[in-house]
Design an enzyme around this catalytic site. Structure first.
Site, PDB file in Angstrom:
ATOM      1  N   GLU A 170     -12.736  48.849  -5.194  1.00 17.91           N
ATOM      2  CA  GLU A 170     -12.666  47.643  -4.363  1.00 17.91           C
ATOM      3  C   GLU A 170     -12.374  47.979  -2.897  1.00 17.91           C
ATOM      4  O   GLU A 170     -11.925  47.131  -2.124  1.00 17.91           O
ATOM      5  CB  GLU A 170     -11.633  46.666  -4.938  1.00 17.91           C
ATOM      6  CG  GLU A 170     -11.888  46.324  -6.409  1.00 17.91           C
ATOM      7  CD  GLU A 170     -12.577  44.983  -6.678  1.00 17.91           C
ATOM      8  OE1 GLU A 170     -12.433  44.063  -5.859  1.00 17.91           O
ATOM      9  OE2 GLU A 170     -13.266  44.862  -7.714  1.00 17.91           O
ATOM     10  N   HIS A 237      -5.349  42.922  -5.591  1.00 17.34           N
ATOM     11  CA  HIS A 237      -5.580  44.106  -4.757  1.00 17.34           C
ATOM     12  C   HIS A 237      -4.222  44.536  -4.199  1.00 17.34           C
ATOM     13  O   HIS A 237      -3.347  43.687  -3.957  1.00 17.34           O
ATOM     14  CB  HIS A 237      -6.502  43.800  -3.571  1.00 17.34           C
ATOM     15  CG  HIS A 237      -7.916  43.505  -3.928  1.00 17.34           C
ATOM     16  ND1 HIS A 237      -8.621  42.449  -3.378  1.00 17.34           N
ATOM     17  CD2 HIS A 237      -8.765  44.118  -4.775  1.00 17.34           C
ATOM     18  CE1 HIS A 237      -9.856  42.443  -3.867  1.00 17.34           C
ATOM     19  NE2 HIS A 237      -9.967  43.442  -4.718  1.00 17.34           N
ATOM     20  N   CYS A 354      -7.588  40.746   4.316  1.00 19.88           N
ATOM     21  CA  CYS A 354      -8.819  40.793   3.497  1.00 19.88           C
ATOM     22  C   CYS A 354     -10.052  40.650   4.362  1.00 19.88           C
ATOM     23  O   CYS A 354     -11.122  41.157   4.023  1.00 19.88           O
ATOM     24  CB  CYS A 354      -8.844  39.645   2.497  1.00 19.88           C
ATOM     25  SG  CYS A 354      -7.446  39.591   1.389  1.00 19.88           S
TER      26      CYS A 354
HETATM   27  O1  SUG Z   1     -12.308  39.329  -4.730  1.00 19.22           O
HETATM   28  N1  SUG Z   1     -11.990  35.942  -3.830  1.00 19.22           N
HETATM   29  C1  SUG Z   1     -11.899  37.343  -3.463  1.00 19.22           C
HETATM   30  C2  SUG Z   1     -10.782  37.547  -2.489  1.00 19.22           C
HETATM   31  C3  SUG Z   1     -10.759  38.944  -1.946  1.00 19.22           C
HETATM   32  C4  SUG Z   1      -9.552  39.226  -1.125  1.00 19.22           C
HETATM   33  N2  SUG Z   1      -9.616  40.530  -0.588  1.00 19.22           N
HETATM   34  C5  SUG Z   1      -8.561  41.345  -0.442  1.00 19.22           C
HETATM   35  N3  SUG Z   1      -7.414  41.132  -1.034  1.00 19.22           N
HETATM   36  N4  SUG Z   1      -8.728  42.409   0.256  1.00 19.22           N
HETATM   37  C6  SUG Z   1     -11.730  38.229  -4.699  1.00 19.22           C
HETATM   38  O2  SUG Z   1     -11.016  37.837  -5.633  1.00 19.22           O
HETATM   39  C7  SUG Z   1     -13.067  34.027  -4.880  1.00 19.22           C
HETATM   40  C8  SUG Z   1     -14.447  33.425  -4.909  1.00 19.22           C
HETATM   41  C9  SUG Z   1     -14.544  32.209  -5.772  1.00 19.22           C
HETATM   42  O3  SUG Z   1     -13.820  32.103  -6.746  1.00 19.22           O
HETATM   43  O4  SUG Z   1     -15.402  31.340  -5.472  1.00 19.22           O
HETATM   44  C10 SUG Z   1     -13.076  35.491  -4.495  1.00 19.22           C
HETATM   45  O5  SUG Z   1     -14.016  36.194  -4.767  1.00 19.22           O
END
Ligand code: SUG
Length: 430
Positions: A170, A237, A354
């Site tokens: 990731e 994460h 993020c």
């Molecule tokens: O991968 N949310 C992302 C958020 C990513 C955050 N990034 C970091 N922490 N670096 C994920 O979970 C939600 C999309 C939805 O449910 O429609 C989503 O993909």
């Protein structure tokens, strides 16, 4: 030495589909009505702030969504309108994945090892396979195309494809770099998850982390397991519970499985190592996850460091009290707290950290980056005007079956590429 911040511009298809198990914000907002225009403008306001703090600021583009290729590969046939209508009817969850604007969270775009850390003296980037979540696993080809364009100069940069999808990766969200200065050799901490038998998946496989460190030729790498309790509390994460910059590790006490071992190694390997840690009895893991205080952008400024925090961290009195104590404490370099409203992204579990990929570069390397990915005041103004004009105001779940919205989103992205002077063919698109 500058640290380029590559933010993901929030795409016109930003919506709430609850696709990420273990991401509590995203799953609890499933089905809500999103505001793509406001989301993109919130993101730009944050980019403007970081740029004003002195960091070079760039962007990565939203991907071409909805991803009709994904739907066709899953057996939906006919013209584009028919494909959308059939998917809406038969598999709304898959349709939502095809619409996802999740590439906005560029901390998951790639892992970056700057030249000072690597054996061949080049900056290495490995695009993340994001294999754990289907809606994210479709991102890497579009991201790789952009990274290859932005970092095309192979004298300075090596851009790698993803590690095999059997091992979830990731990207920078599970990677921290500590060094006395951006251009001094550093220690790279690769944080992976295990959480065997837990409710929520660990999204970073240890083999993926090791593969990235090996490919990049990182001289000083530390592998550190995330605490299962943190994953179970919603830290899907590592960057939900920890962030590093320079010699500072800013983290929750319960972020790591083997906390003392990690701290001992950092103490030994990072000259001037400085731990800024929230004790669990002052800020609980749950409060850390709901407020996203550690998902801050920690940036070097003239007189120390600044934290760019989400409004949610200001709204929790216990969290805010602790943050103010950190700011007032002369024993660490964090001098400034900046709070920004990023609620649209936050409701999908994406805070300030993020939304950005950090690339530490020398001035010469910055000059080698394709300038079409870089931003200045004039470009911020033009981007805002473009978003006001083209980005949808709202998207409700039922809208994802509307082919007219698909056309509007395609037109919006085409206008963006046009503004930046990037031809679709340069990204491998027709
Ligand atoms: O991968 N949310 C992302 C958020 C990513 C955050 N990034 C970091 N922490 N670096 C994920 O979970 C939600 C999309 C939805 O449910 O429609 C989503 O993909």
């Amino acid at each position: 030495m500058p640290e380029l911040q590559l933010d993901g511009l929030v795409g016109p298809t930003h919506n709430y589909a609850g696709l990420s198990l273990g991401n509590l914000a995203a799953t609890s907002n499933a089905g809500a009505v999103s505001a793509p225009r406001a989301a993109a403008l919130q993101g730009i306001a944050k980019m403007r702030l970081v740029h004003a703090l002195g960091a070079p600021q760039g962007l990565l583009l939203p991907h071409d969504r909805p991803n009709l290729g994904l739907l066709r590969a899953m057996g939906f046939a006919g013209d584009d309108r028919q494909v959308i209508a059939a998917a809406a009817n038969e598999d709304p969850q898959l349709l939502a994945a095809a619409w996802s604007a999740s590439s906005m969270w560029t901390a998951n775009a790639a892992t970056v090892s700057p030249a000072a850390d690597t054996m061949d003296g080049r900056t290495h980037l490995t695009v993340a396979n994001l294999a754990t979540m289907p809606h994210r696993a479709q991102e890497w080809p579009g991201t790789l195309a952009q990274l290859r364009l932005a970092f095309a100069d192979s004298r300075h940069f090596a851009v790698h494809g993803p590690v095999p999808a059997s091992f979830g990766d990731e990207g920078a969200a599970n990677h921290m770099r500590l060094a006395p200065a951006h251009d001094a050799p550093g220690v790279e901490v690769f944080v992976y998850g295990v959480n065997q038998g837990g409710r929520f998946p660990a999204r970073q496989h240890p083999r993926a982390s090791m593969a990235v460190a090996r490919r990049h030729g990182v001289r000083h790498a530390i592998m550190a397991p995330q605490a299962d309790a943190a994953i179970e509390a919603g830290a899907f994460h590592n960057d939900v519970v920890a962030v590093a910059n320079g010699t500072v590790l800013f983290a929750h006490e319960q972020a790591f499985a083997d906390r003392q071992d990690l701290l001992d190694r950092l103490d030994r390997q990072v000259p001037g190592f400085c731990l800024v840690e929230a004790p669990a009895d002052e800020v609980s893991l749950e409060e850390a996850v709901s407020s996203y205080l550690f998902n801050a952008a920690l940036v070097t400024v003239e007189d120390g460091m600044a934290l760019v925090l989400p409004q949610e961290a200001r709204d929790n009195p216990r969290v805010w009290r602790w943050l103010q104590r950190v700011q007032q404490d002369d024993g660490n370099p964090i001098q400034h707290l900046h709070v920004r409203d990023l609620r649209e992204s936050m409701r999908n579990g994406g805070g300030p950290a993020c939304l950005r990929l950090r690339v530490q570069l020398t001035d010469e390397e910055v000059a080698a980056v394709d300038p079409r990915f870089l931003l200045d005041k004039d470009r911020f103004d033009r981007l805002e005007a473009l978003i006001e004009r083209w980005w949808p105001e709202t998207i409700a779940p039922a809208d994802l079956g509307n082919p007219d919205l698909m056309q509007q989103c395609r037109a919006a992205r085409a206008a963006l590429l046009d503004l930046l002077g990037i031809a679709p063919a340069e990204l491998g698109e027709s």
